[in-house]
Design a protein around this motif. Structure first.
Motif, mmCIF file in Angstrom:
data_model
loop_
_atom_site.group_PDB
_atom_site.id
_atom_site.type_symbol
_atom_site.label_atom_id
_atom_site.label_comp_id
_atom_site.label_asym_id
_atom_site.label_seq_id
_atom_site.Cartn_x
_atom_site.Cartn_y
_atom_site.Cartn_z
ATOM 1 N N THR A 112 0.922 -0.839 0.849
ATOM 2 C CA THR A 112 0.077 -0.214 0.110
ATOM 3 C C THR A 112 1.006 1.303 -0.038
ATOM 4 O OG1 THR A 112 -0.268 0.370 2.209
ATOM 5 C CG2 THR A 112 -1.729 -0.962 0.938
ATOM 6 N N ARG A 113 1.974 1.124 0.145
ATOM 7 C CA ARG A 113 2.660 2.503 0.404
ATOM 8 C C ARG A 113 4.217 1.529 0.739
ATOM 9 N NH1 ARG A 113 1.384 7.729 1.816
ATOM 10 N NH2 ARG A 113 3.543 8.878 0.681
ATOM 11 N N ILE A 114 5.545 2.573 0.105
ATOM 12 C CA ILE A 114 6.938 2.145 0.252
ATOM 13 C C ILE A 114 8.148 4.083 0.477
ATOM 14 C CG2 ILE A 114 8.716 1.748 -0.823
ATOM 15 C CD1 ILE A 114 7.138 0.106 -3.192
ATOM 16 N N HIS A 115 8.233 3.527 1.359
ATOM 17 C CA HIS A 115 9.240 4.704 2.380
ATOM 18 C C HIS A 115 10.803 4.063 1.775
ATOM 19 C CE1 HIS A 115 5.610 7.625 3.732
ATOM 20 N NE2 HIS A 115 5.526 6.634 4.283
ATOM 21 N N HIS A 116 11.282 5.108 1.086
ATOM 22 C CA HIS A 116 12.796 5.402 1.325
ATOM 23 C C HIS A 116 13.018 6.640 1.991
ATOM 24 C CE1 HIS A 116 12.719 3.482 -2.715
ATOM 25 N NE2 HIS A 116 10.946 4.022 -2.910
ATOM 26 N N ALA A 117 13.886 5.912 3.462
ATOM 27 C CA ALA A 117 13.810 6.380 4.731
ATOM 28 C C ALA A 117 15.559 6.842 5.188
ATOM 29 C CB ALA A 117 13.297 5.507 5.967
ATOM 30 N N GLU A 118 15.547 7.964 5.152
ATOM 31 C CA GLU A 118 17.732 8.513 5.499
ATOM 32 C C GLU A 118 17.490 8.912 6.631
ATOM 33 O OE1 GLU A 118 19.569 8.646 2.781
ATOM 34 O OE2 GLU A 118 18.519 9.683 1.215
ATOM 35 N N LEU A 119 18.591 8.145 7.026
ATOM 36 C CA LEU A 119 18.797 8.551 8.596
ATOM 37 C C LEU A 119 18.504 10.205 9.109
ATOM 38 C CD1 LEU A 119 22.847 6.895 8.780
ATOM 39 C CD2 LEU A 119 20.135 6.215 10.185
ATOM 40 N N PRO A 120 18.209 10.288 9.893
ATOM 41 C CA PRO A 120 17.818 11.565 10.793
ATOM 42 C C PRO A 120 18.923 12.432 10.856
ATOM 43 C CG PRO A 120 17.234 9.820 12.090
ATOM 44 C CD PRO A 120 17.593 9.722 10.997
ATOM 45 N N PRO A 121 18.849 13.598 10.646
ATOM 46 C CA PRO A 121 20.100 14.503 11.125
ATOM 47 C C PRO A 121 20.859 13.983 12.646
ATOM 48 C CG PRO A 121 19.098 15.724 9.961
ATOM 49 C CD PRO A 121 17.577 14.771 10.328
ATOM 50 N N GLU A 122 22.340 14.097 12.587
ATOM 51 C CA GLU A 122 22.555 14.071 14.249
ATOM 52 C C GLU A 122 21.454 14.947 15.097
ATOM 53 O OE1 GLU A 122 26.132 12.401 16.193
ATOM 54 O OE2 GLU A 122 25.593 12.082 14.091
ATOM 55 N N GLY A 123 21.662 14.568 16.048
ATOM 56 C CA GLY A 123 20.929 15.420 16.610
ATOM 57 C C GLY A 123 19.667 15.421 17.259
ATOM 58 N N THR A 124 19.110 14.527 16.158
ATOM 59 C CA THR A 124 17.466 14.931 16.124
ATOM 60 C C THR A 124 16.770 14.009 17.227
ATOM 61 O OG1 THR A 124 17.217 14.650 13.588
ATOM 62 C CG2 THR A 124 15.241 13.845 14.244
ATOM 63 N N SER A 125 15.657 15.170 18.249
ATOM 64 C CA SER A 125 15.071 14.414 19.147
ATOM 65 C C SER A 125 14.024 13.699 18.762
ATOM 66 C CB SER A 125 14.691 16.039 19.929
ATOM 67 O OG SER A 125 13.765 15.978 18.897
ATOM 68 N N GLU A 126 13.333 12.624 19.691
ATOM 69 C CA GLU A 126 12.458 12.076 19.593
ATOM 70 C C GLU A 126 11.231 12.267 18.712
ATOM 71 O OE1 GLU A 126 10.625 8.009 19.715
ATOM 72 O OE2 GLU A 126 12.939 8.547 20.507
ATOM 73 N N SER A 127 11.423 13.430 19.150
ATOM 74 C CA SER A 127 9.780 14.375 18.671
ATOM 75 C C SER A 127 10.338 15.025 17.405
ATOM 76 C CB SER A 127 9.632 14.756 20.002
ATOM 77 O OG SER A 127 10.509 16.195 20.033
#
Length: 164
Positions: A112-127
């Motif tokens: 139903t859906r495909i995402h290409h998920a890159e790493l979040p930038p360093e220091g990204t908080s959980e929220s």
């Protein structure tokens, strides 16, 4: 004093053996935490597009941890998240060491859906983590670019070995 010289090396050897056994038991227990299954993707004409050996995350704790404790995936490895019901879900890249493709799969096996998920930038908080949303009973995570490399598209079908 002579007794002490004979006992000390024996105790040291015993501690080394026990430490080795404990490590082995921990590794075996850790490796055995996840069942494995084969997940195969086929197109509308039934042609196999690709297959992965996937760890099965079928409890809340396993789904929450996901691939966070994994250093990398082999080219045909993945993780299959199994939910109780088909529903809307959101996945995040919490404590990930590598990018992935996130594939949402309906209860009938349709992607139903495909995402290409890159790493979040360093220091990204959980929220602040990006939510990758989709609808399905299953979510398959595979190495970044796997879906592109294998020509996998929304509407293709996922076949899961076993009773999931």
């Amino acid at each position: 004093m002579a007794l002490r010289r004979r006992v000390a090396p024996a105790l040291l050897a015993l501690l080394v053996v026990l430490a080795g056994c404990t490590g082995t038991v921990a590794n075996v227990a850790n490796d055995g935490e996840y069942e494995r299954t084969t997940v195969t993707v086929v197109d509308g004409s039934g042609t196999e597009l690709g297959s992965v050996d996937a760890r099965v995350a079928d409890t809340f704790d396993k789904r929450y941890t996901g691939l966070s404790d994994t250093e990398s995936l082999g080219p045909d490895e993945g993780m299959l998240f199994v939910h109780d019901n088909e529903d809307s879900h959101a996945y995040v890249m919490r404590d990930m060491a590598f990018p992935i493709d996130i594939v949402f799969v309906a209860a009938n096996g349709t992607i139903t859906r495909i995402h290409h998920a890159e790493l979040p930038p360093e220091g990204t908080s959980e929220s602040e983590l990006k939510r990758y949303r989709g609808t399905g009973k299953y979510v398959l995570e595979v190495p970044f670019g796997w879906t592109t490399d294998h020509g996998v598209c929304e509407g293709d079908t996922v076949e899961i070995a076993g009773d999931y």
